[in-house]
Design an enzyme around this catalytic site. Structure first.
Site, PDB file in Angstrom:
ATOM      1  N   ARG A 299       5.222  52.620  17.775  1.00  0.00           N
ATOM      2  CA  ARG A 299       4.752  52.972  19.133  1.00  0.00           C
ATOM      3  C   ARG A 299       3.385  52.345  19.397  1.00  0.00           C
ATOM      4  O   ARG A 299       2.500  52.356  18.540  1.00  0.00           O
ATOM      5  CB  ARG A 299       4.659  54.491  19.261  1.00  0.00           C
ATOM      6  CG  ARG A 299       4.160  54.993  20.628  1.00  0.00           C
ATOM      7  CD  ARG A 299       2.668  55.278  20.635  1.00  0.00           C
ATOM      8  NE  ARG A 299       2.215  55.898  21.891  1.00  0.00           N
ATOM      9  CZ  ARG A 299       0.944  56.086  22.211  1.00  0.00           C
ATOM     10  NH1 ARG A 299      -0.006  55.701  21.386  1.00  0.00           N
ATOM     11  NH2 ARG A 299       0.611  56.642  23.340  1.00  0.00           N
TER      12      ARG A 299
ATOM     13  N   THR B 255      -8.198  52.795  18.586  1.00  0.00           N
ATOM     14  CA  THR B 255      -7.607  54.120  18.345  1.00  0.00           C
ATOM     15  C   THR B 255      -6.567  54.056  17.236  1.00  0.00           C
ATOM     16  O   THR B 255      -6.032  52.986  16.928  1.00  0.00           O
ATOM     17  CB  THR B 255      -6.917  54.608  19.647  1.00  0.00           C
ATOM     18  OG1 THR B 255      -6.541  55.973  19.497  1.00  0.00           O
ATOM     19  CG2 THR B 255      -5.683  53.798  19.979  1.00  0.00           C
TER      20      THR B 255
ATOM     21  N   GLY C  24       0.278  52.347  22.304  1.00  0.00           N
ATOM     22  CA  GLY C  24      -0.227  53.034  23.497  1.00  0.00           C
ATOM     23  C   GLY C  24      -0.931  52.078  24.444  1.00  0.00           C
ATOM     24  O   GLY C  24      -0.748  50.860  24.397  1.00  0.00           O
ATOM     25  N   ASP C  25      -1.767  52.648  25.277  1.00  0.00           N
ATOM     26  CA  ASP C  25      -2.488  51.851  26.270  1.00  0.00           C
ATOM     27  C   ASP C  25      -3.683  51.107  25.680  1.00  0.00           C
ATOM     28  O   ASP C  25      -4.118  50.075  26.212  1.00  0.00           O
ATOM     29  CB  ASP C  25      -3.017  52.763  27.395  1.00  0.00           C
ATOM     30  CG  ASP C  25      -3.965  53.833  26.857  1.00  0.00           C
ATOM     31  OD1 ASP C  25      -3.632  54.451  25.825  1.00  0.00           O
ATOM     32  OD2 ASP C  25      -5.043  54.041  27.445  1.00  0.00           O
TER      33      ASP C  25
ATOM     34  N   SER D 167      -8.858  60.356  14.749  1.00  0.00           N
ATOM     35  CA  SER D 167      -8.130  59.751  15.876  1.00  0.00           C
ATOM     36  C   SER D 167      -8.480  58.282  16.117  1.00  0.00           C
ATOM     37  O   SER D 167      -7.985  57.675  17.068  1.00  0.00           O
ATOM     38  CB  SER D 167      -8.405  60.549  17.152  1.00  0.00           C
ATOM     39  OG  SER D 167      -9.779  60.518  17.454  1.00  0.00           O
TER      40      SER D 167
ATOM     41  N   GLY E  80      -1.316  57.562  26.489  1.00  0.00           N
ATOM     42  CA  GLY E  80      -1.251  56.136  26.793  1.00  0.00           C
ATOM     43  C   GLY E  80      -0.087  55.749  27.667  1.00  0.00           C
ATOM     44  O   GLY E  80      -0.190  54.840  28.506  1.00  0.00           O
TER      45      GLY E  80
ATOM     46  N   THR F 118      -8.740  56.945  28.096  1.00  0.00           N
ATOM     47  CA  THR F 118      -8.297  57.698  26.928  1.00  0.00           C
ATOM     48  C   THR F 118      -7.245  58.703  27.395  1.00  0.00           C
ATOM     49  O   THR F 118      -7.135  58.974  28.584  1.00  0.00           O
ATOM     50  CB  THR F 118      -9.480  58.415  26.250  1.00  0.00           C
ATOM     51  OG1 THR F 118      -8.998  59.131  25.104  1.00  0.00           O
ATOM     52  CG2 THR F 118     -10.171  59.381  27.188  1.00  0.00           C
ATOM     53  N   GLY F 119      -6.490  59.215  26.440  1.00  0.00           N
ATOM     54  CA  GLY F 119      -5.467  60.201  26.794  1.00  0.00           C
ATOM     55  C   GLY F 119      -4.073  59.663  26.532  1.00  0.00           C
ATOM     56  O   GLY F 119      -3.900  58.764  25.715  1.00  0.00           O
TER      57      GLY F 119
ATOM     58  N   THR G 242      -9.480  58.294  21.741  1.00  0.00           N
ATOM     59  CA  THR G 242      -9.742  56.868  21.594  1.00  0.00           C
ATOM     60  C   THR G 242     -11.201  56.636  21.870  1.00  0.00           C
ATOM     61  O   THR G 242     -11.757  57.284  22.749  1.00  0.00           O
ATOM     62  CB  THR G 242      -8.928  56.117  22.679  1.00  0.00           C
ATOM     63  OG1 THR G 242      -7.546  56.289  22.397  1.00  0.00           O
ATOM     64  CG2 THR G 242      -9.262  54.645  22.726  1.00  0.00           C
TER      65      THR G 242
HETATM   66  N1  ASP Z   1      -4.759  56.513  24.587  1.00  0.00           N
HETATM   67  C1  ASP Z   1      -4.423  56.690  23.205  1.00  0.00           C
HETATM   68  C2  ASP Z   1      -2.978  56.367  23.004  1.00  0.00           C
HETATM   69  O1  ASP Z   1      -2.163  56.705  23.839  1.00  0.00           O
HETATM   70  C3  ASP Z   1      -4.706  58.034  22.653  1.00  0.00           C
HETATM   71  C4  ASP Z   1      -5.893  58.783  23.210  1.00  0.00           C
HETATM   72  O2  ASP Z   1      -6.783  58.233  23.787  1.00  0.00           O
HETATM   73  O3  ASP Z   1      -5.929  60.002  23.081  1.00  0.00           O
HETATM   74  O4  ASP Z   1      -2.647  55.834  21.978  1.00  0.00           O
END
Ligand code: ASP
Length: 331
Positions: free
Chosen positions: A216, A206, A218-219, A86, A242, A239-240, A188
């Site tokens: 794409r 990440t 993300g955050d 990841s 985004g 994290t999570g 991340t």
């Molecule tokens: N935040 C990351 C994204 O959305 C992924 C993650 O942290 O799980 O790309």
């Protein structure tokens, strides 16, 4: 003489006030399961792999090094681990089979650098730092980011690691895109640190959500979303999913809440509460979403909060390098 007496009296009162505030905050933080770190330096990172990243960052921090150097060195350990699915080039690809990487970095002077959707580069965090230090810009994406990296002497790596290719081919059988909470198709490494001089920096890197659309972002490479540092206040990273973090400018929000006097724990909780509220208002199912925040402030207090159980983070301070389970909203 009178001036000096007043100065001493004022200083003593100010010190007493700080100590009272600290002990109040300490009591509160202990109630929420978090600790007050009275000794600098301190470094926090998302997820279990944060333990290895912290250990590397600590080498710099323990030698009175700069938080910026510590966070870069720390997250590079995870970027460089090809078994990590990841983060970095070992990450899972997008739906077209490309491994595209996002990273950003921020220091105590609000210098920022970021790369998004970059391919073939082992350490996007170092390219982000080069964007910060060697260009008039703050963010480079895609082919432009790669060209810049190559111009700076980074090596173009080939291919997608075998395991990730296998996973992708398996995924193509259904092509069902549904990133789930805590299923290992994302994660991340976000790292925030305060060095021995009391200065903050952060890094976030990440491979993003597995099987995302090509292009794409993300955050994680977005300053204010996946990472934010303000040397007067503290730092936060996320994290999570985004898209949800970007929707509330998550880490900027956490830092601003701390500026208003919230503890890191309260600030993380309020940012999660905002995502919860917005998700419900949009008629979306909260169960499908995971977001976790971690934060530290100038007093060395830290906090973490997420939507669902399963998020953990690593903290390295004077008492060692420990993995902590984050408190969560959906009980
Ligand atoms: N935040 C990351 C994204 O959305 C992924 C993650 O942290 O799980 O790309």
């Amino acid at each position: 003489m009178e001036d000096r007496r007043n100065f001493i009296k004022t200083s003593a009162l100010a010190t007493a006030a700080i100590l009272t505030n600290l002990s109040k905050a300490d009591a509160k933080e202990q109630k929420t399961g978090n600790r007050l770190t009275s000794v600098k330096p301190v470094v926090l990172s998302t997820w279990k792999f944060g333990i290895d990243a912290n250990a590397e960052a600590w080498k710099t921090l323990a030698n009175s090094g700069r938080a910026l150097d510590a966070v870069e060195a720390g997250v590079k350990v995870i970027e460089g681990n090809m078994k990590e699915r990841s983060v970095g080039l070992g990450g899972r690809p997008d739906r077209d089979g490309h491994v595209t990487l996002d990273a950003c970095i921020m220091d105590e002077f609000a210098n920022i650098g970021s790369v998004a959707c970059i391919e073939h580069i082992k350490h996007p965090i170092s390219v982000a730092r080069a964007v910060m230090e060697k260009t008039p810009h703050v963010m480079l994406v895609g082919e432009g980011a790669l060209q810049f990296a190559l111009s700076q002497g980074f090596t173009k790596e080939k291919g997608v690691v075998e395991e990730s290719q296998k996973d992708w081919k398996e995924w193509l059988k259904t092509s069902n895109y549904k990133p789930q909470a805590n299923i290992e198709n994302h994660d991340t490494i976000g790292m925030i640190a305060m060095d021995a001089n009391g200065n903050f920096s952060g890094a976030c890197t990440t491979s993003g959500l597995a099987y995302k659309m090509h292009g794409r972002v993300g955050d994680s490479p977005i300053i204010g979303a996946g990472l934010f540092v303000d040397n007067e206040v503290g730092a936060a990273t996320a994290t999570g999913h985004g898209e949800e973090v970007i929707r509330i400018a998550g880490c900027h929000l956490v830092v601003e809440l701390m500026r208003q006097g919230k503890s890191p724990q309260q600030a993380c909780e309020e940012a999660v509460a905002r995502i919860v509220r917005i998700t419900k208002n949009r008629g979306k199912n909260l169960k499908d979403i995971q977001v976790g925040f971690i934060a530290i402030n100038q007093n060395g207090q830290h906090g973490a909060y997420c939507i669902q159980s399963g998020f953990n983070y690593a903290i390295y301070d004077g008492s060692g390098n420990n993995l902590v389970d984050s408190d969560y909203f959906m009980k």
